[in-house]
Design an enzyme around this catalytic site. Structure first.
Site, PDB file in Angstrom:
ATOM      1  N   ARG A   1      -0.104 -15.880   1.616  1.00  0.00           N
ATOM      2  CA  ARG A   1       0.479 -14.668   2.228  1.00  0.00           C
ATOM      3  C   ARG A   1       1.537 -15.068   3.265  1.00  0.00           C
ATOM      4  O   ARG A   1       2.571 -14.421   3.383  1.00  0.00           O
ATOM      5  CB  ARG A   1      -0.616 -13.814   2.888  1.00  0.00           C
ATOM      6  CG  ARG A   1      -1.630 -13.195   1.936  1.00  0.00           C
ATOM      7  CD  ARG A   1      -1.058 -12.108   1.067  1.00  0.00           C
ATOM      8  NE  ARG A   1      -0.634 -10.925   1.790  1.00  0.00           N
ATOM      9  CZ  ARG A   1      -0.344  -9.758   1.218  1.00  0.00           C
ATOM     10  NH1 ARG A   1      -0.448  -9.607  -0.111  1.00  0.00           N
ATOM     11  NH2 ARG A   1       0.067  -8.746   1.920  1.00  0.00           N
TER      12      ARG A   1
ATOM     13  N   GLU B   1      -8.594 -10.273  -8.918  1.00  0.00           N
ATOM     14  CA  GLU B   1      -7.312 -10.424  -9.614  1.00  0.00           C
ATOM     15  C   GLU B   1      -7.313 -11.650 -10.537  1.00  0.00           C
ATOM     16  O   GLU B   1      -6.749 -11.587 -11.632  1.00  0.00           O
ATOM     17  CB  GLU B   1      -6.175 -10.483  -8.574  1.00  0.00           C
ATOM     18  CG  GLU B   1      -6.011  -9.137  -7.869  1.00  0.00           C
ATOM     19  CD  GLU B   1      -5.064  -9.154  -6.668  1.00  0.00           C
ATOM     20  OE1 GLU B   1      -4.489 -10.217  -6.345  1.00  0.00           O
ATOM     21  OE2 GLU B   1      -4.885  -8.083  -6.054  1.00  0.00           O
TER      22      GLU B   1
ATOM     23  N   LYS C   1       7.093 -11.718  -9.813  1.00  0.00           N
ATOM     24  CA  LYS C   1       7.268 -10.394 -10.417  1.00  0.00           C
ATOM     25  C   LYS C   1       8.529 -10.361 -11.296  1.00  0.00           C
ATOM     26  O   LYS C   1       9.348 -11.289 -11.261  1.00  0.00           O
ATOM     27  CB  LYS C   1       7.371  -9.351  -9.297  1.00  0.00           C
ATOM     28  CG  LYS C   1       6.107  -9.257  -8.421  1.00  0.00           C
ATOM     29  CD  LYS C   1       6.258  -8.092  -7.456  1.00  0.00           C
ATOM     30  CE  LYS C   1       5.200  -8.094  -6.379  1.00  0.00           C
ATOM     31  NZ  LYS C   1       5.350  -6.936  -5.469  1.00  0.00           N
TER      32      LYS C   1
ATOM     33  N   THR D   1       5.439  -7.750   3.390  1.00  0.00           N
ATOM     34  CA  THR D   1       5.719  -6.933   2.195  1.00  0.00           C
ATOM     35  C   THR D   1       7.173  -6.463   2.172  1.00  0.00           C
ATOM     36  O   THR D   1       7.830  -6.519   1.130  1.00  0.00           O
ATOM     37  CB  THR D   1       4.778  -5.702   2.189  1.00  0.00           C
ATOM     38  OG1 THR D   1       3.423  -6.166   2.263  1.00  0.00           O
ATOM     39  CG2 THR D   1       4.981  -4.866   0.939  1.00  0.00           C
TER      40      THR D   1
ATOM     41  N   ARG E   1       9.928 -14.038   0.655  1.00  0.00           N
ATOM     42  CA  ARG E   1      10.559 -12.715   0.717  1.00  0.00           C
ATOM     43  C   ARG E   1      11.673 -12.680   1.766  1.00  0.00           C
ATOM     44  O   ARG E   1      12.689 -12.021   1.581  1.00  0.00           O
ATOM     45  CB  ARG E   1       9.503 -11.653   0.996  1.00  0.00           C
ATOM     46  CG  ARG E   1       8.574 -11.404  -0.206  1.00  0.00           C
ATOM     47  CD  ARG E   1       7.311 -10.698   0.225  1.00  0.00           C
ATOM     48  NE  ARG E   1       6.524 -10.160  -0.888  1.00  0.00           N
ATOM     49  CZ  ARG E   1       5.307  -9.652  -0.739  1.00  0.00           C
ATOM     50  NH1 ARG E   1       4.742  -9.607   0.468  1.00  0.00           N
ATOM     51  NH2 ARG E   1       4.649  -9.184  -1.782  1.00  0.00           N
TER      52      ARG E   1
ATOM     53  N   TYR F   1      -2.992  -2.514  -9.685  1.00  0.00           N
ATOM     54  CA  TYR F   1      -2.541  -1.765  -8.516  1.00  0.00           C
ATOM     55  C   TYR F   1      -3.420  -0.537  -8.237  1.00  0.00           C
ATOM     56  O   TYR F   1      -2.954   0.402  -7.578  1.00  0.00           O
ATOM     57  CB  TYR F   1      -1.078  -1.363  -8.690  1.00  0.00           C
ATOM     58  CG  TYR F   1      -0.085  -2.475  -8.367  1.00  0.00           C
ATOM     59  CD1 TYR F   1      -0.182  -3.216  -7.184  1.00  0.00           C
ATOM     60  CD2 TYR F   1       0.978  -2.754  -9.235  1.00  0.00           C
ATOM     61  CE1 TYR F   1       0.735  -4.222  -6.886  1.00  0.00           C
ATOM     62  CE2 TYR F   1       1.902  -3.762  -8.931  1.00  0.00           C
ATOM     63  CZ  TYR F   1       1.776  -4.487  -7.752  1.00  0.00           C
ATOM     64  OH  TYR F   1       2.684  -5.478  -7.449  1.00  0.00           O
TER      65      TYR F   1
ATOM     66  N   HIS G   1       3.863 -11.542  -5.802  1.00  0.00           N
ATOM     67  CA  HIS G   1       2.589 -10.926  -5.430  1.00  0.00           C
ATOM     68  C   HIS G   1       1.615 -12.025  -5.045  1.00  0.00           C
ATOM     69  O   HIS G   1       1.593 -13.081  -5.674  1.00  0.00           O
ATOM     70  CB  HIS G   1       1.989 -10.145  -6.616  1.00  0.00           C
ATOM     71  CG  HIS G   1       0.562  -9.747  -6.367  1.00  0.00           C
ATOM     72  ND1 HIS G   1       0.233  -8.600  -5.695  1.00  0.00           N
ATOM     73  CD2 HIS G   1      -0.611 -10.388  -6.627  1.00  0.00           C
ATOM     74  CE1 HIS G   1      -1.093  -8.534  -5.568  1.00  0.00           C
ATOM     75  NE2 HIS G   1      -1.625  -9.605  -6.124  1.00  0.00           N
TER      76      HIS G   1
ATOM     77  N   PHE H   1       4.673   6.035  -4.446  1.00  0.00           N
ATOM     78  CA  PHE H   1       5.477   5.103  -5.234  1.00  0.00           C
ATOM     79  C   PHE H   1       4.698   4.463  -6.384  1.00  0.00           C
ATOM     80  O   PHE H   1       5.207   3.537  -7.030  1.00  0.00           O
ATOM     81  CB  PHE H   1       6.074   4.019  -4.325  1.00  0.00           C
ATOM     82  CG  PHE H   1       5.048   3.238  -3.525  1.00  0.00           C
ATOM     83  CD1 PHE H   1       4.359   2.168  -4.077  1.00  0.00           C
ATOM     84  CD2 PHE H   1       4.763   3.601  -2.212  1.00  0.00           C
ATOM     85  CE1 PHE H   1       3.416   1.454  -3.354  1.00  0.00           C
ATOM     86  CE2 PHE H   1       3.817   2.889  -1.467  1.00  0.00           C
ATOM     87  CZ  PHE H   1       3.142   1.816  -2.049  1.00  0.00           C
TER      88      PHE H   1
ATOM     89  N   ASN I   1      10.320  -7.351  -4.249  1.00  0.00           N
ATOM     90  CA  ASN I   1      10.043  -8.405  -3.261  1.00  0.00           C
ATOM     91  C   ASN I   1       9.513  -9.690  -3.888  1.00  0.00           C
ATOM     92  O   ASN I   1       8.794 -10.450  -3.266  1.00  0.00           O
ATOM     93  CB  ASN I   1       9.147  -7.862  -2.139  1.00  0.00           C
ATOM     94  CG  ASN I   1       7.809  -7.369  -2.641  1.00  0.00           C
ATOM     95  OD1 ASN I   1       7.485  -7.542  -3.820  1.00  0.00           O
ATOM     96  ND2 ASN I   1       7.021  -6.783  -1.765  1.00  0.00           N
TER      97      ASN I   1
HETATM   98  P1  DAT Z   1       1.813  -6.692  -0.840  1.00  0.00           P
HETATM   99  O1  DAT Z   1       2.572  -6.903  -2.143  1.00  0.00           O
HETATM  100  O2  DAT Z   1       2.488  -7.406   0.297  1.00  0.00           O
HETATM  101  O3  DAT Z   1       0.351  -7.012  -0.958  1.00  0.00           O
HETATM  102  P2  DAT Z   1       1.034  -3.882  -0.914  1.00  0.00           P
HETATM  103  O4  DAT Z   1      -0.200  -4.330  -1.619  1.00  0.00           O
HETATM  104  O5  DAT Z   1       0.890  -3.002   0.278  1.00  0.00           O
HETATM  105  O6  DAT Z   1       1.932  -5.145  -0.485  1.00  0.00           O
HETATM  106  O7  DAT Z   1       1.985  -3.106  -1.935  1.00  0.00           O
HETATM  107  C1  DAT Z   1       2.121  -3.581  -3.277  1.00  0.00           C
HETATM  108  C2  DAT Z   1       3.567  -3.482  -3.672  1.00  0.00           C
HETATM  109  O8  DAT Z   1       3.968  -2.104  -3.677  1.00  0.00           O
HETATM  110  C3  DAT Z   1       4.523  -4.162  -2.703  1.00  0.00           C
HETATM  111  O9  DAT Z   1       4.673  -5.539  -2.973  1.00  0.00           O
HETATM  112  C4  DAT Z   1       5.800  -3.412  -2.932  1.00  0.00           C
HETATM  113  C5  DAT Z   1       5.320  -2.002  -3.246  1.00  0.00           C
HETATM  114  N1  DAT Z   1       5.353  -1.153  -2.044  1.00  0.00           N
HETATM  115  C6  DAT Z   1       4.531  -1.222  -0.976  1.00  0.00           C
HETATM  116  N2  DAT Z   1       4.831  -0.302  -0.054  1.00  0.00           N
HETATM  117  C7  DAT Z   1       5.892   0.382  -0.566  1.00  0.00           C
HETATM  118  C8  DAT Z   1       6.700   1.460  -0.107  1.00  0.00           C
HETATM  119  N3  DAT Z   1       6.463   2.051   1.069  1.00  0.00           N
HETATM  120  N4  DAT Z   1       7.713   1.888  -0.914  1.00  0.00           N
HETATM  121  C9  DAT Z   1       7.955   1.307  -2.106  1.00  0.00           C
HETATM  122  N5  DAT Z   1       7.234   0.291  -2.606  1.00  0.00           N
HETATM  123  C10 DAT Z   1       6.233  -0.172  -1.842  1.00  0.00           C
HETATM  124 MG    MG Z   2      -1.160  -6.086  -1.977  1.00  0.00          MG
END
Ligand code: DAT
Ligand code: MG
Length: 135
Positions: A88, A129, A12, A94, A105, A52, A118, A60, A115
């Protein structure tokens, strides 16, 4: 027998800004996976919203789109035995606070919004994706 899989991985904008793209790629290669495709580019808003889409209702979402479009990313297709779950695991949880030390991470990030990396969360997401970024 492990399933040979392709997954979508992305360093990222925070990872690229912090000069950690090489470190992430090093860990992927050291694990034993193959990088099949790779490109450095800046994601536009349309692609960010598609990528996303599952998070559109989250509070967020706006910040997420602003962040992921804030600078270049390194997008990759990574292949290997059980590569979706394996990546993963290599990435860690995350929230970097919950990510195990030894994971990307856990070792390199401090806050959930930045973080570093992705990775697709299932074989179905991986197919979607990979097609979105390399189709
Ligand atoms: P991952 O990236 O582990 O698949 P995710 O798909 O749940 O996680 O979320 C996508 C991204 O969104 C994640 O890398 C960081 C951000 N994110 C997730 N939960 C969040 C939160 N509670 N507050 C802020 N950003 C968040
Ligand atoms: Mg995700």
């Amino acid at each position: 027998m492990p399933d040979n899989q392709r997954t979508f991985i992305m360093v990222k904008p925070d990872g690229v800004r912090r000069r950690l793209a090489g470190e992430v790629i090093r860990r992927i290669e050291a694990k034993g996976y193959e990088i099949r495709e790779m490109k450095l580019f800046t994601i536009d808003e349309t692609l960010a919203k598609k990528h996303y889409a599952e998070h559109v209702e989250r509070p967020f979402f706006g910040e997420l789109v602003a962040f992921i479009t804030s600078g270049p990313v390194v997008a990759m297709v990574v292949e290997g035995p059980d590569a979706v779950a394996g990546m993963r695991q290599l990435m860690g949880a995350t929230n970097p606070l919950e990510a195990t030390p030894g994971s990307i991470r856990g070792d390199l990030a401090t806050v959930i919004g930045e973080n570093i990396v992705h990775g697709s969360d299932s074989p179905g997401s991986a197919e979607r994706e990979v097609n979105l970024f390399f189709g």
